[in-house]
Design a protein around this motif. Structure first.
Motif, PDB file in Angstrom:
ATOM      1  N   PRO A  36       0.807  -1.224   0.000  1.00  0.00           N
ATOM      2  CA  PRO A  36       0.000   0.000   0.000  1.00  0.00           C
ATOM      3  C   PRO A  36       0.837   1.270   0.000  1.00  0.00           C
ATOM      4  O   PRO A  36       0.338   2.342  -0.337  1.00  0.00           O
ATOM      5  N   LEU A  37       2.114   1.140   0.356  1.00  0.00           N
ATOM      6  CA  LEU A  37       2.974   2.317   0.418  1.00  0.00           C
ATOM      7  C   LEU A  37       3.862   2.473  -0.808  1.00  0.00           C
ATOM      8  O   LEU A  37       4.704   3.370  -0.850  1.00  0.00           O
ATOM      9  N   ALA A  38       3.675   1.605  -1.796  1.00  0.00           N
ATOM     10  CA  ALA A  38       4.512   1.661  -2.997  1.00  0.00           C
ATOM     11  C   ALA A  38       4.434   3.046  -3.628  1.00  0.00           C
ATOM     12  O   ALA A  38       3.348   3.581  -3.858  1.00  0.00           O
ATOM     13  N   GLY A  39       5.581   3.602  -3.904  1.00  0.00           N
ATOM     14  CA  GLY A  39       5.625   4.896  -4.561  1.00  0.00           C
ATOM     15  C   GLY A  39       5.548   6.090  -3.635  1.00  0.00           C
ATOM     16  O   GLY A  39       5.688   7.235  -4.087  1.00  0.00           O
ATOM     17  N   GLN A  48       0.609  10.935   6.003  1.00  0.00           N
ATOM     18  CA  GLN A  48      -0.589  10.123   6.172  1.00  0.00           C
ATOM     19  C   GLN A  48      -0.964   9.924   7.645  1.00  0.00           C
ATOM     20  O   GLN A  48      -2.096   9.569   7.951  1.00  0.00           O
ATOM     21  N   LEU A  49      -0.040  10.161   8.546  1.00  0.00           N
ATOM     22  CA  LEU A  49      -0.273   9.898   9.961  1.00  0.00           C
ATOM     23  C   LEU A  49      -0.971  11.040  10.677  1.00  0.00           C
ATOM     24  O   LEU A  49      -1.157  10.972  11.900  1.00  0.00           O
ATOM     25  N   ALA A 364       1.244   4.000   8.511  1.00  0.00           N
ATOM     26  CA  ALA A 364       0.853   4.538   7.208  1.00  0.00           C
ATOM     27  C   ALA A 364       0.195   3.469   6.347  1.00  0.00           C
ATOM     28  O   ALA A 364      -0.807   3.728   5.663  1.00  0.00           O
ATOM     29  N   ALA A 365       0.737   2.260   6.378  1.00  0.00           N
ATOM     30  CA  ALA A 365       0.148   1.171   5.583  1.00  0.00           C
ATOM     31  C   ALA A 365      -1.270   0.860   6.055  1.00  0.00           C
ATOM     32  O   ALA A 365      -2.167   0.598   5.235  1.00  0.00           O
ATOM     33  N   ALA A 370      -6.911   1.194   4.775  1.00  0.00           N
ATOM     34  CA  ALA A 370      -8.274   1.505   5.217  1.00  0.00           C
ATOM     35  C   ALA A 370      -8.939   2.487   4.256  1.00  0.00           C
ATOM     36  O   ALA A 370     -10.134   2.359   3.950  1.00  0.00           O
ATOM     37  N   LYS A 371      -8.184   3.451   3.770  1.00  0.00           N
ATOM     38  CA  LYS A 371      -8.752   4.399   2.797  1.00  0.00           C
ATOM     39  C   LYS A 371      -9.140   3.681   1.500  1.00  0.00           C
ATOM     40  O   LYS A 371     -10.165   4.003   0.883  1.00  0.00           O
TER      41      LYS A 371
END
Length: 373
Positions: A36-39, A48-49, A364-365, A370-371
């Motif tokens: 989910p954090l790729a890129g 994101q936190l 963050a993941a 969740a989003k």
């Protein structure tokens, strides 16, 4: 020659048995789990936190800068408005439009507010019903409350809000003592006075929100229903009732099992669990959400920007301590100007501390996944 039953004569040829070769079974190809954090850069992951507050009536410049300059991944509509759906949607659009510029690495914003009902209802005016206090919502049968909450959730969604920091899951000690509990009972924010009632009614409200595409947030773990002061306005608020194995904690087990949600942790101190630190800074208290409740979703803080209970720590320390305790999302709702110091402290620690950097990635993941759901 004696031929034994079931045996062929010695001179008879042995029977030939043909066994078909087994058909090879194709091994299933594992489906790769998308990262989910790729890129996303570290700077974007840290962004994101955070959930940063904006005036609900007009986009706060500091909050817009939080997204464009430091990649903040969520906003909170703060204050009160009577302007109705269209006006709120116009404010929201000024923030969601920034995502296309790449400010958040392409990850959508969570847009949240407090839409509980009664005195805690940020959004009013054309398009929004006046919602009753939670204790009056609880008078409805579960199915009717579920249906009504779906209507309220639809009104939020029409304004661009996709997360509601509600319902309250706090169990107030009793009807007779409710007014001695300033943050919850005195304001009628409770759904009841026992675990079963709160689980049923808060659960019905939450399901209505989900039906409308709005993520509910259960609060304030592990319970503010017994304290005698409000953490927003008072420092060192200590709960002497809640225990790790009591109903105030276990009610979250059934509530979070009902579907997607988030859990908000309070800033009170819990004498019977960890008397050394506010819950939001306590790995022991936050850990109960994972171990005892069994919840693997997003854990967030109550407001850490202006609450009196957090003022003894610098803004940067508040964010670092909360994330280190196991929280995923830091709420800076009342005073967005503290966000920059919070973000910078978290980024600096992630750059210098590999263990903390892993904690940032984990949080963050969880948020990004969740989003996506």
């Amino acid at each position: 020659m004696l031929v034994l039953a079931g045996c062929a004569p010695a001179s008879a040829p042995a029977p030939t048995t043909t066994t078909a070769a087994p058909t090879p079974t194709a091994m299933p190809t594992p489906t790769p789990t998308a990262d989910p954090l790729a890129g996303l850069s570290l700077e974007e992951r840290v962004g994101q936190l955070f959930m940063v507050g904006t005036d609900v009536s007009a986009a706060t410049p500091a909050t817009q800068a939080a997204i464009t300059d430091r990649h903040a991944g969520s906003i909170f509509l703060h204050g009160r408005t009577q302007s109705g759906t269209a006006a709120v949607a116009a404010v929201v659009d000024q923030f969601t439009g920034l995502v296309g510029s790449g400010a958040t690495g392409g990850i959508r914003l969570w847009v949240a507010t407090d839409q509980e009902g009664g005195e805690v209802q940020v959004l009013r005016g054309p398009g929004f019903d006046d919602m009753p206090y939670a204790i009056r919502q609880a008078d409805l049968p579960d199915d009717q409350l579920h249906a009504q909450a779906a209507v309220w959730g639809g009104q939020l969604a029409a304004a661009g809000v996709d997360m509601n920091l509600a319902p309250v899951a706090d169990i107030v000690t009793s009807h007779d003592t409710r007014f001695s509990n300033p943050p919850i009972g005195a304001l009628g924010r409770q759904y009841g006075y026992d675990e079963a009632t709160v689980a049923a009614k808060a659960g019905a409200f939450a399901q209505g929100m989900r039906d409308a595409g709005v993520l509910p947030v259960f609060k304030h773990f592990p319970g503010l229903g017994h304290v005698t002061a409000n953490t927003d306005t008072t420092a060192n608020v200590v709960d002497t009732t809640v225990t790790a194995d009591g109903p105030d904690v276990s009610v979250y087990r059934s509530l979070t099992a009902g579907g997607p949600s988030a859990v908000m942790v309070s800033t009170a101190i819990y004498q019977n669990i960890d008397p050394a630190a506010p819950a939001v800074f306590s790995p022991t208290v936050v850990g109960l959400v994972r171990s005892t409740v069994g919840f693997d979703g997003v854990i967030m803080t109550d407001d850490l920007s202006a609450a009196a209970a957090a003022q003894a720590w610098s803004p940067g320390d508040r964010a670092v301590l909360a994330l280190s305790a196991g929280v995923d999302l830091v709420l800076a709702s009342a005073d967005p100007t503290v966000f920059a110091a919070m973000y910078d402290a978290v980024l600096a620690k992630a750059q210098s501390d590999p263990a903390f950097a892993r904690r940032v990635d984990e949080a963050a993941a969880r948020i990004v996944a969740a989003k996506a759901r």
